[in-house]
Design an enzyme around this catalytic site. Sequence first.
Site, PDB file in Angstrom:
ATOM      1  N   LYS A 116       0.803  -1.227   0.000  1.00  0.00           N
ATOM      2  CA  LYS A 116       0.000   0.000   0.000  1.00  0.00           C
ATOM      3  C   LYS A 116       0.831   1.271   0.000  1.00  0.00           C
ATOM      4  CE  LYS A 116      -4.025  -0.416   1.450  1.00  0.00           C
ATOM      5  NZ  LYS A 116      -5.371  -0.844   1.809  1.00  0.00           N
ATOM      6  N   HIS A 207     -17.123   5.901  -2.408  1.00  0.00           N
ATOM      7  CA  HIS A 207     -16.090   5.051  -3.005  1.00  0.00           C
ATOM      8  C   HIS A 207     -16.381   5.010  -4.506  1.00  0.00           C
ATOM      9  CE1 HIS A 207     -13.593   1.206  -3.307  1.00  0.00           C
ATOM     10  NE2 HIS A 207     -14.203   1.280  -4.474  1.00  0.00           N
ATOM     11  N   ARG A 290      -6.599  -6.873 -11.110  1.00  0.00           N
ATOM     12  CA  ARG A 290      -7.337  -8.080 -11.521  1.00  0.00           C
ATOM     13  C   ARG A 290      -8.733  -7.681 -11.973  1.00  0.00           C
ATOM     14  NH1 ARG A 290     -10.933  -7.990  -7.369  1.00  0.00           N
ATOM     15  NH2 ARG A 290     -10.129  -7.271  -5.382  1.00  0.00           N
TER      16      ARG A 290
END
Length: 445
Positions: A116, A207, A290
Amino acid sequence: MFDKVLIANRGEIAMRVVRACREMGIKTVAVHSTADANAMHVRMADESVCIGPPPAKDSYLNIPALIAACEITNANAIHPGYGFLSENARFAEIVTAHNLTFIGPTAEHIRTMGDKVQAKKTAKALGIPVVPGSDGAVLDADAPAIAAEIGYPVLIKAASGGGGRGMKIAESPDVLMEQISLARNEAKSAFGDDTIYIEKYLSTPRHIEIQVLCDMHGNALHLGERDCSLQRRHQKVLEEATSPALNSSQRSEIGEIVANAMRKLGYIGVGTVEFLYENGQFYFIEMNTRLQVEHPITEMITGLDLVREQIRVANGAELGLTQGDIEFRGHAIECRVNAENPVTFRPSPGTIRNWHTPGGLGVRVDSAAYAGYAIPPYYDSLIGKLIVHGRNRTECLMRLRRSLDEFVVDGVETTIPLFQRLMQEPDFQNGDYHIHWLEEFLSRG
Ligand code: ADP
């Protein structure tokens, strides 16, 4: 093109990949644990190989068994789906070392984005807006000065974090050191690494994530955004595309920033750059290297088959599309149907007695469930995704409501009643919600 693709996954996503392969004339190999011998993904694929006992670490995460399954079936490529080994850089390296193609980005990109602190540094260097915060890892001695400069409240995050673990809020200077110590302990036991960093805490953001699609020839496109603000315990519950909070010029602006960054990075395949969005500003939080669970809503509004594109670019093909070819048509919503109690969210494994899925114009159900299917207790509780498309958000909501009413699942509890309740909520109808909204709604009972 590949002759045969092995799918290192199970359930609805394994079926999703089989479907794309079939349409491309590619043969498929399913793998399964002993618990999944009767699973639908096994029946749908051309061939199947049992790779181990029920626990995922012995089967779906068993790298030697997966490589051996490719060797005995002569598969040329592996599609990892999502979860399991899909973001495991070591797996991507091992696949490549065996002269097989990993359908996904390079191991180096997976590794960079999996850390991260590194991901945030990389994003910033590529011109992506990030949450204000420390420049990397923070030592206890430096923490008070760093937090004061960022401004309270601050969020302490674990460098190796995932699933929201090792994350603590410090509202004021007097609780900072205590919260740091809690975060370090949680991170140490969950990830074996107590490295932490500090960010500005955003109070009520949405989000919003941007889908990207890139080839090996320097072409990088954005496919717009998905709004995944409806979450419970940091897990997405319902997603929509486009976001009720963005207009088309805001979409193009952030989309172009992300596509340019991916072009500079030399990224290959599909990926998602996740942001928190508050007061008109985007703040990078992480990148998923992904295919994502919620990819179908992007497919519904762009008309592109993301799995097909993934397979094509992994095989070296050019995208053959420019940004101008990407049009956003209508509105799409996905509901994650889990075998869980809709109030307590306790998993409800068992045998599905009746299974009747909705249909009609603009309705898609991605699922590996069927009447008589015994849901094994070893894996996650997602049993299907209901995806609905309409010409606009209003039509999409009406269609979703009637589709939820048509959906019949007997034998296990599901989250369908939760979605039916949500449909009645004015805030949801108006698209007026943020990442804490769903938990607040649930706590109201
Ligand atoms: P993880 O990998 O552990 O899931 P993320 O960085 O993706 O961690 O963050 C998970 C969730 O935590 C986000 O979706 C958001 O709800 C919340 N979050 C993360 N960073 C912040 C922040 N700076 N301010 C407020 N909430 C945050």
